[in-house]
Design an enzyme around this catalytic site. Sequence first.
Site, PDB file in Angstrom:
ATOM      1  N   HIS A 173       0.876  -1.189   0.000  1.00 32.29           N
ATOM      2  CA  HIS A 173       0.000   0.000   0.000  1.00 32.29           C
ATOM      3  C   HIS A 173       0.905   1.229   0.000  1.00 32.29           C
ATOM      4  CE1 HIS A 173      -3.473   2.406   0.568  1.00 32.29           C
ATOM      5  NE2 HIS A 173      -3.730   2.206   1.853  1.00 32.29           N
ATOM      6  N   ASP A 179       2.780   5.786  -6.733  1.00 36.28           N
ATOM      7  CA  ASP A 179       4.024   5.746  -5.961  1.00 36.28           C
ATOM      8  C   ASP A 179       5.269   5.493  -6.789  1.00 36.28           C
ATOM      9  OD1 ASP A 179       3.114   6.405  -3.479  1.00 36.28           O
ATOM     10  OD2 ASP A 179       2.327   4.409  -3.114  1.00 36.28           O
ATOM     11  N   HIS A 226      -2.303  -2.001  -9.719  1.00 39.36           N
ATOM     12  CA  HIS A 226      -3.284  -1.413  -8.802  1.00 39.36           C
ATOM     13  C   HIS A 226      -4.534  -2.263  -8.833  1.00 39.36           C
ATOM     14  CE1 HIS A 226      -5.886   1.537  -6.880  1.00 39.36           C
ATOM     15  NE2 HIS A 226      -4.766   2.073  -6.420  1.00 39.36           N
TER      16      HIS A 226
HETATM   17  N1  ACO Z   1       4.872  -6.623 -10.425  1.00 38.42           N
HETATM   18  C1  ACO Z   1       4.761  -7.838 -11.056  1.00 38.42           C
HETATM   19  N2  ACO Z   1       3.610  -8.524 -11.162  1.00 38.42           N
HETATM   20  C2  ACO Z   1       2.526  -7.979 -10.613  1.00 38.42           C
HETATM   21  C3  ACO Z   1       2.548  -6.734  -9.963  1.00 38.42           C
HETATM   22  C4  ACO Z   1       3.780  -6.043  -9.885  1.00 38.42           C
HETATM   23  N3  ACO Z   1       3.881  -4.867  -9.296  1.00 38.42           N
HETATM   24  N4  ACO Z   1       1.319  -6.452  -9.517  1.00 38.42           N
HETATM   25  C5  ACO Z   1       0.538  -7.469  -9.859  1.00 38.42           C
HETATM   26  N5  ACO Z   1       1.266  -8.403 -10.542  1.00 38.42           N
HETATM   27  C6  ACO Z   1       0.777  -9.647 -11.160  1.00 38.42           C
HETATM   28  C7  ACO Z   1       0.486 -10.718 -10.118  1.00 38.42           C
HETATM   29  O1  ACO Z   1       1.620 -11.534  -9.896  1.00 38.42           O
HETATM   30  C8  ACO Z   1      -0.660 -11.457 -10.757  1.00 38.42           C
HETATM   31  O2  ACO Z   1      -0.109 -12.260 -11.774  1.00 38.42           O
HETATM   32  P1  ACO Z   1      -0.762 -13.712 -12.054  1.00 38.42           P
HETATM   33  O3  ACO Z   1      -2.141 -13.427 -12.557  1.00 38.42           O
HETATM   34  O4  ACO Z   1       0.136 -14.337 -13.069  1.00 38.42           O
HETATM   35  O5  ACO Z   1      -0.778 -14.432 -10.750  1.00 38.42           O
HETATM   36  C9  ACO Z   1      -1.454 -10.349 -11.455  1.00 38.42           C
HETATM   37  O6  ACO Z   1      -0.493  -9.327 -11.758  1.00 38.42           O
HETATM   38  C10 ACO Z   1      -2.576  -9.782 -10.612  1.00 38.42           C
HETATM   39  O7  ACO Z   1      -2.014  -9.372  -9.362  1.00 38.42           O
HETATM   40  P2  ACO Z   1      -2.792  -9.373  -7.993  1.00 38.42           P
HETATM   41  O8  ACO Z   1      -1.817  -9.516  -6.882  1.00 38.42           O
HETATM   42  O9  ACO Z   1      -3.928 -10.353  -8.056  1.00 38.42           O
HETATM   43  O10 ACO Z   1      -3.416  -7.905  -8.011  1.00 38.42           O
HETATM   44  P3  ACO Z   1      -4.014  -7.136  -6.775  1.00 38.42           P
HETATM   45  O11 ACO Z   1      -5.083  -6.266  -7.298  1.00 38.42           O
HETATM   46  O12 ACO Z   1      -4.368  -8.068  -5.674  1.00 38.42           O
HETATM   47  O13 ACO Z   1      -2.768  -6.277  -6.259  1.00 38.42           O
HETATM   48  C11 ACO Z   1      -1.263  -4.538  -5.854  1.00 38.42           C
HETATM   49  C12 ACO Z   1      -2.650  -4.919  -6.405  1.00 38.42           C
HETATM   50  C13 ACO Z   1      -1.134  -5.007  -4.416  1.00 38.42           C
HETATM   51  C14 ACO Z   1      -1.149  -3.018  -5.887  1.00 38.42           C
HETATM   52  C15 ACO Z   1      -0.188  -5.178  -6.746  1.00 38.42           C
HETATM   53  O14 ACO Z   1      -0.291  -4.719  -8.080  1.00 38.42           O
HETATM   54  C16 ACO Z   1       1.217  -4.946  -6.208  1.00 38.42           C
HETATM   55  O15 ACO Z   1       1.678  -5.702  -5.358  1.00 38.42           O
HETATM   56  N6  ACO Z   1       1.936  -3.863  -6.707  1.00 38.42           N
HETATM   57  C17 ACO Z   1       3.239  -3.527  -6.188  1.00 38.42           C
HETATM   58  C18 ACO Z   1       3.101  -2.751  -4.876  1.00 38.42           C
HETATM   59  C19 ACO Z   1       2.604  -1.351  -5.103  1.00 38.42           C
HETATM   60  O16 ACO Z   1       3.084  -0.618  -5.946  1.00 38.42           O
HETATM   61  N7  ACO Z   1       1.625  -0.960  -4.272  1.00 38.42           N
HETATM   62  C20 ACO Z   1       1.088   0.375  -4.295  1.00 38.42           C
HETATM   63  C21 ACO Z   1      -0.311   0.390  -4.797  1.00 38.42           C
HETATM   64  S1  ACO Z   1      -0.896   2.065  -4.880  1.00 38.42           S
HETATM   65  C22 ACO Z   1      -1.235   2.465  -3.284  1.00 38.42           C
HETATM   66  O17 ACO Z   1      -1.581   1.654  -2.456  1.00 38.42           O
HETATM   67  C23 ACO Z   1      -1.057   3.817  -2.889  1.00 38.42           C
END
Ligand code: ACO
Length: 447
Positions: free
Chosen positions: A273, A369, A313
């Site tokens: 987050h 971010d 996201h």
């Molecule tokens: N890098 C690589 N792969 C990713 C990323 C990433 N940043 N984000 C998602 N994926 C992939 C997952 O591995 C998954 O792949 P799969 O379908 O092969 O298993 C797919 O994309 C879907 O990902 P989920 O985890 O199901 O997506 P979710 O909506 O639950 O997660 C989140 C959203 C937590 C923001 C995620 O994208 C992430 O971890 N990003 C990196 C952390 C980040 O930047 N967080 C800030 C968010 S903005 C904020 O809170 C202010």
Amino acid sequence: MTTQATTTALDVTDARTGKAYNLPITDGAIRANDLKKISTGEEDDPGLLSYDPAFLNTASCRSSITFIDGDKGILRYRGYPIEQLAEESTFLEVAWLLRHGELPNQKEYDEFVHDITYHTYVHENMRKFLEGFRYDAHPMAMLNSAVAALSSFYPSSRNIMDPVERNISIIRLVAKVPTIAAFCYRHLKGLPFVYPDNDLSYVDNFLSMVARMTEPQYQANPIFSKALEILFILHADHEQNCSTSAVRAVGSSHVDPFSAMSAGIAALFGPLHGGANEQVLRMIEEIGHVKNVPQFIESVKSGKGSRLMGFGHRVYKSYDPRAKIVKRLADQVFEVVGVDKDLEIALELERVALSDEYFISRKLYPNVDFYTGLIYRSMAFPTDFFTVLFAIARTAGWLAQWEEMLLDKEQKIARPRQIYIGPDERPYKRSIDHGHAVGQQKDALRQ
Ligand code: ACO
């Protein structure tokens, strides 16, 4: 976006019983509670539950504060596009807007700015409280504890149904969080705390408390001051994200707003987050050079390395509109401070990821971010401190959402259901020697 309730219905047949049900659909949603009436009729069947880990497809409230269209990349506060607010407004104007639903008139704004300015001081005991932390304490842990501790200074804030109490608590939080945040920074640096300067604007006063040394009045760099004001506006609210949901859930127990907000700060701390801005910088430092970007991207894709922090996201499946503004802002700031190799790495990461099938097919774009950390660092904020800056801004949104939750007649204490998958009833069978353990406890108490 629908503002008026529109009702149609969903006809479903339960394949277990052949019975038909008619579930009203309002604003594109059925009420999960209506599923209860779908039952096998057996004595121990309480009716159908909806199962939605991580709330992927569950609306927990009706809200009129923030609108997001994740596919189109739209973000609006109370109907106003984020791009226009970032361009034209101030953070305190936005804080007022989020809470009250309309932009303030001049008199309302002046009074609000006055109230915030005159509540920036914190009790001296708060200073002693912060001094008790280790020199290397994470500032988010300090901020979280300090905001929770504020609850003990304002016991009447527990009268949450009194609008006067709610108002003063909200003013105190918006006013004092930057002071506490700046005190955390000074503690981190081993510098004396700087008290608020009521002659300065909200952002300039914060920068003064962070950076002032011997000068009689701190003059913030106007580029940094403007950039921070915009970043605060961009981070002020984002509907039902993890930390806002935490504030609403904890606040639904009718605890005071200081305690509820500390839950939000705890949620924001996490790397998935608000903590992502810190992790982006750590990731870029680890990559070290543009030439290492392809190798890093491969490690992300293989799942062996970390995720590409600052990408992806839950709601945005296109470019986060805040990220677009932040990227432009980064260009302006770097024009002043000069481009460094880390910005080059970030740009290359973005370029490679946006043209790679892995990221394209999963609709992973830079989120807010991805570039904020680079801007914060160019202002000389330490990496540990980035999420604290986010928390200062999000205070406005958390409190608007907290109050909306309290005044919403449909809300009750947040209490999700579960699907129990543990063992059935089984008889207790002792496998440890209680006598020995109890004896040890007694010995310990005697010492
Ligand atoms: N890098 C690589 N792969 C990713 C990323 C990433 N940043 N984000 C998602 N994926 C992939 C997952 O591995 C998954 O792949 P799969 O379908 O092969 O298993 C797919 O994309 C879907 O990902 P989920 O985890 O199901 O997506 P979710 O909506 O639950 O997660 C989140 C959203 C937590 C923001 C995620 O994208 C992430 O971890 N990003 C990196 C952390 C980040 O930047 N967080 C800030 C968010 S903005 C904020 O809170 C202010």
